[in-house]
Design a protein around this motif. Structure first.
Motif, mmCIF file in Angstrom:
data_model
loop_
_atom_site.group_PDB
_atom_site.id
_atom_site.type_symbol
_atom_site.label_atom_id
_atom_site.label_comp_id
_atom_site.label_asym_id
_atom_site.label_seq_id
_atom_site.Cartn_x
_atom_site.Cartn_y
_atom_site.Cartn_z
ATOM 1 N N GLU A 60 -6.781 3.743 14.969
ATOM 2 C CA GLU A 60 -7.507 3.794 13.584
ATOM 3 C C GLU A 60 -7.127 5.197 12.735
ATOM 4 O O GLU A 60 -6.832 5.010 11.579
ATOM 5 N N ALA A 61 -6.590 6.067 13.590
ATOM 6 C CA ALA A 61 -6.042 7.192 13.099
ATOM 7 C C ALA A 61 -4.587 6.954 12.444
ATOM 8 O O ALA A 61 -4.486 7.438 11.149
ATOM 9 N N GLU A 62 -4.168 6.179 12.874
ATOM 10 C CA GLU A 62 -2.709 5.781 12.546
ATOM 11 C C GLU A 62 -3.030 5.050 11.199
ATOM 12 O O GLU A 62 -2.199 5.143 10.050
ATOM 13 N N GLU A 63 -3.892 3.929 11.315
ATOM 14 C CA GLU A 63 -4.148 3.079 10.103
ATOM 15 C C GLU A 63 -4.498 4.252 8.873
ATOM 16 O O GLU A 63 -3.730 3.914 7.615
ATOM 17 N N ILE A 64 -5.389 5.002 8.958
ATOM 18 C CA ILE A 64 -5.751 5.913 7.797
ATOM 19 C C ILE A 64 -4.512 6.784 7.532
ATOM 20 O O ILE A 64 -4.275 7.023 6.217
ATOM 21 N N MET A 65 -3.656 7.357 8.406
ATOM 22 C CA MET A 65 -2.752 8.254 7.988
ATOM 23 C C MET A 65 -1.667 7.271 7.002
ATOM 24 O O MET A 65 -1.076 7.787 6.045
ATOM 25 N N VAL A 66 -1.366 6.098 7.597
ATOM 26 C CA VAL A 66 -0.455 5.380 6.700
ATOM 27 C C VAL A 66 -0.958 4.864 5.273
ATOM 28 O O VAL A 66 -0.390 5.077 4.475
ATOM 29 N N ARG A 67 -2.342 4.711 5.316
ATOM 30 C CA ARG A 67 -2.873 4.387 4.054
ATOM 31 C C ARG A 67 -2.928 5.455 3.227
ATOM 32 O O ARG A 67 -2.757 5.662 1.993
ATOM 33 N N GLU A 68 -3.337 6.797 3.685
ATOM 34 C CA GLU A 68 -3.274 7.901 2.783
ATOM 35 C C GLU A 68 -1.772 8.381 2.287
ATOM 36 O O GLU A 68 -1.572 8.834 1.455
ATOM 37 N N TYR A 69 -0.778 8.031 3.100
ATOM 38 C CA TYR A 69 0.755 8.391 2.832
ATOM 39 C C TYR A 69 1.026 7.644 1.656
ATOM 40 O O TYR A 69 1.856 8.064 1.084
ATOM 41 N N VAL A 70 0.605 6.126 1.507
ATOM 42 C CA VAL A 70 1.026 5.232 0.600
ATOM 43 C C VAL A 70 0.482 5.981 -0.630
ATOM 44 O O VAL A 70 1.104 5.919 -1.646
ATOM 45 N N GLN A 71 -0.826 6.303 -0.355
ATOM 46 C CA GLN A 71 -1.416 6.603 -1.799
ATOM 47 C C GLN A 71 -0.815 7.981 -1.968
ATOM 48 O O GLN A 71 -0.435 8.047 -3.618
ATOM 49 N N LEU A 72 -0.642 8.808 -1.347
ATOM 50 C CA LEU A 72 0.104 9.947 -1.957
ATOM 51 C C LEU A 72 1.603 9.592 -2.547
ATOM 52 O O LEU A 72 2.057 10.116 -3.496
ATOM 53 N N PHE A 73 2.436 8.832 -1.639
ATOM 54 C CA PHE A 73 3.540 8.396 -2.320
ATOM 55 C C PHE A 73 3.532 7.873 -3.694
ATOM 56 O O PHE A 73 4.061 8.315 -4.675
ATOM 57 N N ARG A 74 2.570 6.918 -3.875
ATOM 58 C CA ARG A 74 2.255 6.279 -5.258
ATOM 59 C C ARG A 74 1.766 7.533 -6.145
ATOM 60 O O ARG A 74 2.468 7.403 -7.578
ATOM 61 N N LYS A 75 1.212 8.298 -6.176
ATOM 62 C CA LYS A 75 0.626 9.478 -6.836
ATOM 63 C C LYS A 75 1.925 10.344 -7.199
ATOM 64 O O LYS A 75 2.344 10.450 -8.426
ATOM 65 N N LEU A 76 2.720 10.574 -6.227
ATOM 66 C CA LEU A 76 4.033 11.224 -6.365
ATOM 67 C C LEU A 76 4.911 10.565 -7.362
ATOM 68 O O LEU A 76 5.531 11.171 -8.272
ATOM 69 N N ARG A 77 5.032 9.237 -7.253
ATOM 70 C CA ARG A 77 5.889 8.638 -8.178
ATOM 71 C C ARG A 77 5.213 8.462 -9.518
ATOM 72 O O ARG A 77 6.023 8.438 -10.492
ATOM 73 N N GLN A 78 3.814 8.497 -9.681
ATOM 74 C CA GLN A 78 3.361 8.514 -10.971
ATOM 75 C C GLN A 78 3.493 9.595 -11.588
ATOM 76 O O GLN A 78 4.091 9.743 -12.875
ATOM 77 N N VAL A 79 3.513 10.748 -11.018
ATOM 78 C CA VAL A 79 3.725 12.220 -11.653
ATOM 79 C C VAL A 79 5.322 12.227 -11.985
ATOM 80 O O VAL A 79 5.537 12.744 -13.126
ATOM 81 N N LYS A 80 6.140 11.735 -11.195
ATOM 82 C CA LYS A 80 7.693 11.709 -11.528
ATOM 83 C C LYS A 80 7.741 11.089 -12.947
ATOM 84 O O LYS A 80 8.579 11.416 -13.725
#
Length: 85
Positions: A60-80
């Motif tokens: 469950e922790a791995e699933e949450i971590m991957v989901r959060e990482y993907v969201q963070l990556f998307r936000k960083l791409r939007q900011v860029k």
């Protein structure tokens, strides 16, 4: 199948699980069993009872971590992309 037949089936080994483990793991389980004055089967049951919830929690922790990482990556791409405009 009657309830009585189902109960007999459970008692006759329908609940058994055969697994192959390394010699080293078997020896560790034997030593633990001797240390705590238990059978090796008791130690295997205890390890499984403790280990299953831990693995479920890790999954469950791995699933949450991957989901959060993907969201963070998307936000960083939007900011860029905003900075490039």
């Amino acid at each position: 199948m009657t309830t009585e037949t189902k109960q007999k089936e459970r008692l006759r080994g329908g609940h058994c699980l055969n697994i192959f483990v390394s010699y080293e793991l078997k020896e560790r389980l034997k030593k633990l069993a001797q240390k705590y004055d238990r059978t090796t089967s008791d130690m295997v049951r205890a390890v499984l009872k403790i280990g299953i919830p831990m693995m479920e929690g890790l999954s469950e922790a791995e699933e949450i971590m991957v989901r959060e990482y993907v969201q963070l990556f998307r936000k960083l791409r939007q900011v860029k992309s905003l900075k490039e405009i």
